[in-house]
Design a protein around this motif. Sequence first.
Motif, mmCIF file in Angstrom:
data_model
loop_
_atom_site.group_PDB
_atom_site.id
_atom_site.type_symbol
_atom_site.label_atom_id
_atom_site.label_comp_id
_atom_site.label_asym_id
_atom_site.label_seq_id
_atom_site.Cartn_x
_atom_site.Cartn_y
_atom_site.Cartn_z
ATOM 1 N N ASP A 137 42.439 38.586 32.934
ATOM 2 C CA ASP A 137 43.219 37.139 32.749
ATOM 3 C C ASP A 137 43.166 36.059 32.776
ATOM 4 O O ASP A 137 43.942 35.020 32.574
ATOM 5 C CB ASP A 137 44.896 37.698 33.475
ATOM 6 C CG ASP A 137 45.878 38.820 32.530
ATOM 7 O OD1 ASP A 137 45.486 38.470 31.948
ATOM 8 O OD2 ASP A 137 45.693 39.652 33.988
ATOM 9 N N SER A 138 42.438 35.515 33.898
ATOM 10 C CA SER A 138 41.895 34.155 33.898
ATOM 11 C C SER A 138 40.587 34.115 33.119
ATOM 12 O O SER A 138 40.568 32.599 32.563
ATOM 13 C CB SER A 138 41.007 34.258 35.803
ATOM 14 O OG SER A 138 40.169 34.796 35.324
ATOM 15 N N ALA A 139 40.698 35.075 32.479
ATOM 16 C CA ALA A 139 39.207 34.548 31.653
ATOM 17 C C ALA A 139 39.485 34.476 29.961
ATOM 18 O O ALA A 139 39.405 33.578 29.424
ATOM 19 C CB ALA A 139 37.885 35.631 31.586
ATOM 20 N N ALA A 140 40.905 35.335 29.835
ATOM 21 C CA ALA A 140 42.272 34.639 29.012
ATOM 22 C C ALA A 140 41.751 32.771 28.452
ATOM 23 O O ALA A 140 42.242 32.439 28.074
ATOM 24 C CB ALA A 140 42.671 35.726 28.835
ATOM 25 N N ALA A 141 42.675 33.011 29.893
ATOM 26 C CA ALA A 141 43.263 31.325 30.090
ATOM 27 C C ALA A 141 42.123 30.486 29.840
ATOM 28 O O ALA A 141 41.855 29.699 29.701
ATOM 29 C CB ALA A 141 44.233 31.246 30.969
ATOM 30 N N ALA A 142 40.728 30.563 30.697
ATOM 31 C CA ALA A 142 39.671 29.869 30.232
ATOM 32 C C ALA A 142 39.378 30.053 28.794
ATOM 33 O O ALA A 142 39.177 29.176 28.090
ATOM 34 C CB ALA A 142 38.229 30.666 30.802
ATOM 35 N N TRP A 143 39.771 31.209 27.558
ATOM 36 C CA TRP A 143 38.970 31.038 26.273
ATOM 37 C C TRP A 143 40.380 30.291 25.439
ATOM 38 O O TRP A 143 39.942 29.951 25.496
ATOM 39 C CB TRP A 143 39.305 32.188 25.816
ATOM 40 C CG TRP A 143 39.171 32.905 24.712
ATOM 41 C CD1 TRP A 143 38.038 33.520 24.159
ATOM 42 C CD2 TRP A 143 40.097 33.042 23.324
ATOM 43 N NE1 TRP A 143 37.951 33.125 22.865
ATOM 44 C CE2 TRP A 143 39.308 33.446 22.145
ATOM 45 C CE3 TRP A 143 41.246 32.873 23.209
ATOM 46 C CZ2 TRP A 143 39.453 33.514 20.889
ATOM 47 C CZ3 TRP A 143 41.761 32.418 21.963
ATOM 48 C CH2 TRP A 143 40.705 32.898 21.035
ATOM 49 N N ILE A 144 41.483 30.484 26.566
ATOM 50 C CA ILE A 144 42.657 29.914 25.172
ATOM 51 C C ILE A 144 42.320 28.159 26.210
ATOM 52 O O ILE A 144 42.441 27.076 25.179
ATOM 53 C CB ILE A 144 44.342 30.033 26.261
ATOM 54 C CG1 ILE A 144 44.642 31.496 25.985
ATOM 55 C CG2 ILE A 144 45.354 29.104 26.007
ATOM 56 C CD1 ILE A 144 45.526 32.073 26.526
ATOM 57 N N LEU A 145 41.852 28.353 26.704
ATOM 58 C CA LEU A 145 41.484 26.545 27.493
ATOM 59 C C LEU A 145 40.789 25.461 26.675
ATOM 60 O O LEU A 145 40.444 23.908 26.456
ATOM 61 C CB LEU A 145 41.538 26.462 28.765
ATOM 62 C CG LEU A 145 40.835 24.703 29.434
ATOM 63 C CD1 LEU A 145 42.304 23.492 29.480
ATOM 64 C CD2 LEU A 145 40.748 24.227 31.184
ATOM 65 N N GLN A 146 39.480 26.944 26.348
ATOM 66 C CA GLN A 146 38.807 26.227 25.403
ATOM 67 C C GLN A 146 38.780 26.079 24.144
ATOM 68 O O GLN A 146 38.220 24.879 23.896
ATOM 69 C CB GLN A 146 37.287 27.111 26.169
ATOM 70 C CG GLN A 146 36.339 26.839 25.396
ATOM 71 C CD GLN A 146 35.119 25.401 26.338
ATOM 72 O OE1 GLN A 146 35.001 25.938 27.223
ATOM 73 N NE2 GLN A 146 34.911 24.314 25.220
ATOM 74 N N ALA A 147 39.609 26.851 23.865
ATOM 75 C CA ALA A 147 40.057 26.837 22.254
ATOM 76 C C ALA A 147 40.732 25.380 22.484
ATOM 77 O O ALA A 147 40.326 24.225 21.186
ATOM 78 C CB ALA A 147 40.592 27.758 21.622
ATOM 79 N N ALA A 148 41.304 25.170 22.738
ATOM 80 C CA ALA A 148 41.882 23.630 23.074
ATOM 81 C C ALA A 148 40.941 21.818 23.349
ATOM 82 O O ALA A 148 41.226 21.621 22.877
ATOM 83 C CB ALA A 148 43.300 23.230 24.412
ATOM 84 N N LEU A 149 40.554 22.797 24.561
ATOM 85 C CA LEU A 149 39.202 21.672 24.739
ATOM 86 C C LEU A 149 37.976 21.380 23.538
ATOM 87 O O LEU A 149 37.687 20.152 22.890
ATOM 88 C CB LEU A 149 38.222 22.059 25.288
ATOM 89 C CG LEU A 149 38.708 21.996 27.597
ATOM 90 C CD1 LEU A 149 38.364 22.338 28.173
ATOM 91 C CD2 LEU A 149 39.741 20.821 27.918
#
Length: 168
Positions: A137-149
Amino acid sequence: MAICKPADLHRLLGPGARLMGLDFGTKTIGIAVSDAALRVASPVTIIRRRKFSEDAAEILALVGSRNIGGFVVGLPLNMDGTEGPRCQSTRDLTAELLLRHDLPTIFQDERMSTQAVERAMISEADLTRGKRKKSIDSAAAAWILQAALDALPEPAPRSTGFAPPAPE
């Protein structure tokens, strides 16, 4: 301030402020944080869902300790791009969070984020199911955040206060 356009984030964030990625699941909330340059997302932790007031208090404690200036919230769109009940729930949770601490916030399409992260954990890291469950779940949050960045426009150059002399 609340929900804003991605193009406005640089202008709304304070100097050195980071973004927090949030992945609201039914049982957990995945949390990731960007670096101060807004280039790299890193998984931080997961919060086991309880009462939202308790969840929000944990999120806001991280906001205070990590110089968070804005949120990127994963929006669980349907595969055809439409919004369903989970999107409305995510929007409601985001609105409740923003009532407690108003920060610039954008939504990021999170379709397939968990599946992409799980595939990477299996093929690249060869993690066991138990280890994947603890960090997915934290890795998925990082994936989502990285896509936005990755999608953020470059910030406008800041004025130095110096104007070159006009040509003669």
